[in-house]
Write a protein that holds these residues in place. Structure first.
Motif, PDB file in Angstrom:
ATOM      1  N   ALA A   1       0.826  -1.208   0.000  1.00 25.30           N
ATOM      2  CA  ALA A   1       0.000   0.000   0.000  1.00 25.30           C
ATOM      3  C   ALA A   1       0.854   1.249   0.000  1.00 25.30           C
ATOM      4  O   ALA A   1       1.961   1.283   0.548  1.00 25.30           O
ATOM      5  N   LEU A   2       0.315   2.252  -0.619  1.00 25.50           N
ATOM      6  CA  LEU A   2       0.932   3.563  -0.645  1.00 25.50           C
ATOM      7  C   LEU A   2       1.060   4.054   0.792  1.00 25.50           C
ATOM      8  O   LEU A   2       0.119   3.948   1.562  1.00 25.50           O
ATOM      9  N   GLY A   3       2.242   4.595   1.160  1.00 24.92           N
ATOM     10  CA  GLY A   3       2.459   5.087   2.523  1.00 24.92           C
ATOM     11  C   GLY A   3       1.381   6.052   2.966  1.00 24.92           C
ATOM     12  O   GLY A   3       0.845   5.932   4.061  1.00 24.92           O
ATOM     13  N   ARG A   4       1.050   7.011   2.067  1.00 25.10           N
ATOM     14  CA  ARG A   4       0.051   8.023   2.415  1.00 25.10           C
ATOM     15  C   ARG A   4      -1.292   7.396   2.754  1.00 25.10           C
ATOM     16  O   ARG A   4      -2.008   7.866   3.612  1.00 25.10           O
ATOM     17  N   PHE A   5      -1.635   6.305   2.038  1.00 24.98           N
ATOM     18  CA  PHE A   5      -2.930   5.653   2.253  1.00 24.98           C
ATOM     19  C   PHE A   5      -3.057   5.166   3.688  1.00 24.98           C
ATOM     20  O   PHE A   5      -4.069   5.383   4.351  1.00 24.98           O
ATOM     21  N   THR A   6      -1.995   4.532   4.185  1.00 18.28           N
ATOM     22  CA  THR A   6      -2.067   3.998   5.548  1.00 18.28           C
ATOM     23  C   THR A   6      -1.958   5.118   6.581  1.00 18.28           C
ATOM     24  O   THR A   6      -2.645   5.100   7.589  1.00 18.28           O
ATOM     25  N   GLN A   7      -1.143   6.136   6.265  1.00 18.73           N
ATOM     26  CA  GLN A   7      -1.014   7.254   7.208  1.00 18.73           C
ATOM     27  C   GLN A   7      -2.293   8.082   7.288  1.00 18.73           C
ATOM     28  O   GLN A   7      -2.667   8.565   8.339  1.00 18.73           O
ATOM     29  N   GLU A   8      -2.951   8.253   6.122  1.00 15.57           N
ATOM     30  CA  GLU A   8      -4.096   9.160   6.081  1.00 15.57           C
ATOM     31  C   GLU A   8      -5.423   8.470   6.407  1.00 15.57           C
ATOM     32  O   GLU A   8      -6.481   9.052   6.222  1.00 15.57           O
ATOM     33  N   PHE A   9      -5.380   7.231   6.854  1.00 16.74           N
ATOM     34  CA  PHE A   9      -6.622   6.522   7.165  1.00 16.74           C
ATOM     35  C   PHE A   9      -7.373   7.233   8.280  1.00 16.74           C
ATOM     36  O   PHE A   9      -6.865   7.407   9.383  1.00 16.74           O
ATOM     37  N   VAL A  10      -8.580   7.677   7.960  1.00 15.72           N
ATOM     38  CA  VAL A  10      -9.395   8.403   8.929  1.00 15.72           C
ATOM     39  C   VAL A  10     -10.676   7.617   9.190  1.00 15.72           C
ATOM     40  O   VAL A  10     -11.551   7.557   8.335  1.00 15.72           O
ATOM     41  N   PRO A  11     -10.772   6.966  10.363  1.00 19.50           N
ATOM     42  CA  PRO A  11     -11.968   6.155  10.646  1.00 19.50           C
ATOM     43  C   PRO A  11     -13.259   6.966  10.524  1.00 19.50           C
ATOM     44  O   PRO A  11     -14.300   6.430  10.162  1.00 19.50           O
ATOM     45  N   GLU A  12     -13.175   8.286  10.790  1.00 21.24           N
ATOM     46  CA  GLU A  12     -14.388   9.128  10.701  1.00 21.24           C
ATOM     47  C   GLU A  12     -14.940   9.161   9.282  1.00 21.24           C
ATOM     48  O   GLU A  12     -16.089   9.492   9.069  1.00 21.24           O
ATOM     49  N   ASN A  13     -14.082   8.871   8.303  1.00 20.38           N
ATOM     50  CA  ASN A  13     -14.548   8.890   6.916  1.00 20.38           C
ATOM     51  C   ASN A  13     -15.280   7.609   6.512  1.00 20.38           C
ATOM     52  O   ASN A  13     -15.662   7.452   5.362  1.00 20.38           O
ATOM     53  N   VAL A  14     -15.413   6.679   7.454  1.00 17.53           N
ATOM     54  CA  VAL A  14     -16.177   5.468   7.161  1.00 17.53           C
ATOM     55  C   VAL A  14     -17.663   5.814   7.296  1.00 17.53           C
ATOM     56  O   VAL A  14     -18.108   6.249   8.357  1.00 17.53           O
ATOM     57  N   MET A  15     -18.383   5.657   6.184  1.00 14.89           N
ATOM     58  CA  MET A  15     -19.790   6.083   6.181  1.00 14.89           C
ATOM     59  C   MET A  15     -20.718   4.894   6.000  1.00 14.89           C
ATOM     60  O   MET A  15     -20.423   3.982   5.228  1.00 14.89           O
ATOM     61  N   GLY A  16     -21.844   4.946   6.704  1.00 14.55           N
ATOM     62  CA  GLY A  16     -22.869   3.923   6.505  1.00 14.55           C
ATOM     63  C   GLY A  16     -23.762   4.339   5.347  1.00 14.55           C
ATOM     64  O   GLY A  16     -24.347   5.415   5.387  1.00 14.55           O
ATOM     65  N   VAL A  17     -23.823   3.506   4.328  1.00 18.23           N
ATOM     66  CA  VAL A  17     -24.584   3.853   3.128  1.00 18.23           C
ATOM     67  C   VAL A  17     -25.579   2.738   2.806  1.00 18.23           C
ATOM     68  O   VAL A  17     -25.233   1.550   2.865  1.00 18.23           O
ATOM     69  N   TYR A  18     -26.810   3.122   2.488  1.00 19.91           N
ATOM     70  CA  TYR A  18     -27.764   2.149   1.969  1.00 19.91           C
ATOM     71  C   TYR A  18     -27.700   2.168   0.442  1.00 19.91           C
ATOM     72  O   TYR A  18     -27.845   3.219  -0.174  1.00 19.91           O
ATOM     73  N   ILE A  19     -27.464   0.998  -0.156  1.00 19.78           N
ATOM     74  CA  ILE A  19     -27.341   0.874  -1.614  1.00 19.78           C
ATOM     75  C   ILE A  19     -28.626   0.213  -2.139  1.00 19.78           C
ATOM     76  O   ILE A  19     -29.084  -0.786  -1.570  1.00 19.78           O
ATOM     77  N   PRO A  20     -29.194   0.753  -3.224  1.00 19.13           N
ATOM     78  CA  PRO A  20     -30.454   0.196  -3.731  1.00 19.13           C
ATOM     79  C   PRO A  20     -30.253  -1.010  -4.652  1.00 19.13           C
ATOM     80  O   PRO A  20     -29.394  -0.981  -5.526  1.00 19.13           O
ATOM     81  N   TYR A  21     -31.030  -2.022  -4.416  1.00 18.83           N
ATOM     82  CA  TYR A  21     -31.033  -3.210  -5.279  1.00 18.83           C
ATOM     83  C   TYR A  21     -32.468  -3.543  -5.677  1.00 18.83           C
ATOM     84  O   TYR A  21     -33.411  -3.211  -4.960  1.00 18.83           O
TER      85      TYR A  21
END
Ligand SMILES: [Zn+2]
Ligand SMILES: [Zn+2]
Length: 413
Positions: free
Chosen positions: A169-189
């Protein structure tokens, strides 16, 4: 032939039942106040701890009925004729952007932008007003499959997923991981059941003899060639087929372009969902989450569904053709659909998105998705090229990996 007759009969039957039957899946509540059944408060939220709707006033907790049972959507698939549509699968009306709700508490009229929200607070009496009926704007499904996994559990899954791939993984990807950016989304099927008759026709080959021939080439050279003798048979399979709960995505953005295809693949990879447990729609399930609106209608996904029906038919026939050791090639195949049943549903996904900050605007966005019911996790992680190169050098597979690097922007694991 048997198949021809059966197909003709099925087509005739289907034509005779082309009318649509609509199953009304509305809650029976008027738009407006959506009250706690015990105390009448409208302060209701879905609690991930209780895994139920909870009233903020009296703490009463409950879940809506299982939609299949409530609306008879689980009746025998073999008896389906024509198209049976739950009311939440009606064609989407793009022009429907606002709805005026009359507050039953104080009589005020509140305009709700239904592009953005399914609930609003009455600014006179402060009660929560909800869209409780299946308005045809794609935002009100027949049923909702509520989240079971908490945000914390989803963050753990995402962390573990990215962690396992740290080497690449890109270094920045692991460093910049922000749990707050995890969003609950309902996807339509759209969920579809199908009652059909399938016919497959082609040729199958059975080896009768295998032998080698030594042939002289030029003056002193010989080559050995292997030959097969095979009997060729006309093969036909005709059978009734019942398909239960086939799911198809019903938001077009997931197959828009290459970039979005990545999301689409990831969302497919976290399936399946226990759609049979979806509950009757109540807008309070959506509170605190975001949801993607359905913008595809039944006819937009019809061809895709038929392809999937055919693929299921082929798979079903496979165990019956094992005696053809050199394989069967299907030349004609088709399904005559007697009946289908369509239901629209929201399924829960915890979604983490990451756009490489160093690449600026328009950079490829990477996603990690977690199935909000089962925890199944899949994603694309931005790859650090030098790291892959180093690892592959160590593994001694340089040529292959360098070749693949040219077009490599992201990697699926
Ligand atoms: Zn209450
Ligand atoms: Zn009011």
């Amino acid at each position: 032939m048997l198949g021809d007759e059966a197909v003709a009969r099925a087509a005739e039957a289907a034509a005779g039942h082309s009318s649509e039957r609509i199953i009304d899946t509305s809650s029976g509540r008027d738009d407006g106040l959506n009250k706690c059944p015990r105390c009448g408060s409208t302060e209701i939220q879905y609690s991930l701890t209780a895994k139920a709707l909870v009233c903020s006033y009296c703490r009463h907790s409950w879940n809506e009925d299982i939609a299949e049972q409530r609306f008879g959507l689980d009746s025998s698939i073999a008896e389906l004729r024509g198209h049976t549509m739950a009311s939440g699968t009606a064609d989407v009306r793009e022009d429907l952007t606002t709805v005026t709700l009359k507050c039953q508490g104080c009589g005020a009229e509140i305009v709700l932008n239904v592009d953005q929200q399914m609930q609003a607070r009455c600014h006179w009496c402060r009660q929560t007003l909800s869209i409780n009926s299946q308005i045809p704007n794609g935002a009100v499904p027949d049923a909702v499959l509520p989240f079971l996994l908490t945000r914390e559990e989803a963050v753990e899954r995402i962390d573990a997923f990215a962690g396992k791939r740290k080497t690449f993984a890109l270094g920045r990807f692991t460093q910049e991981f922000v749990p707050e950016n995890v969003m609950g989304v309902y996807i339509p099927y759209l969920v579809v059941d199908g009652n059909m008759h399938a016919v497959l026709r082609g040729t199958g080959e059975v080896t009768t003899r295998e032998y080698t021939v030594r042939r002289r080439v030029g003056k002193d050279n010989y080559v050995t060639e292997t030959y097969y003798d095979a009997d060729v048979y006309a093969v036909q399979r005709a059978f009734d087929l019942l398909v239960d709960d086939l799911t198809v995505e019903s938001a077009s953005r997931f197959d828009a372009d290459e970039n979005e295809e990545a999301t689409n693949n990831i969302l497919n990879a976290v399936q399946p969902y226990d759609t049979e447990n979806a509950v009757t729609y109540n807008s309070n399930y959506l509170k605190g989450f975001t949801s993607e609106r359905r913008d595809l209608n039944v006819r937009d996904v019809d061809a895709e569904v038929e392809d999937k029906f055919l693929a299921i038919a082929r798979a079903k026939a496979t165990p019956t053709i094992s005696r053809y050791d050199r394989g069967v090639r299907w030349k004609e195949e088709g399904v005559a659909v007697h009946g289908t049943r369509w239901v629209s549903i929201y399924v829960p996904v915890w979604l983490y998105s990451y756009a490489d900050s160093a690449k600026g605007e328009g950079a490829l966005t990477h996603y990690i998705a977690v199935n909000g019911r089962t925890g199944t996790t899949m994603g694309s992680v931005p790859v650090s090229h030098p790291k892959i190169f180093a690892a592959s050098c160590a593994a001694g597979a340089v040529a292959a990996v360098v070749g693949a690097l040219a077009g490599l922007a992201y990697m699926f694991f």
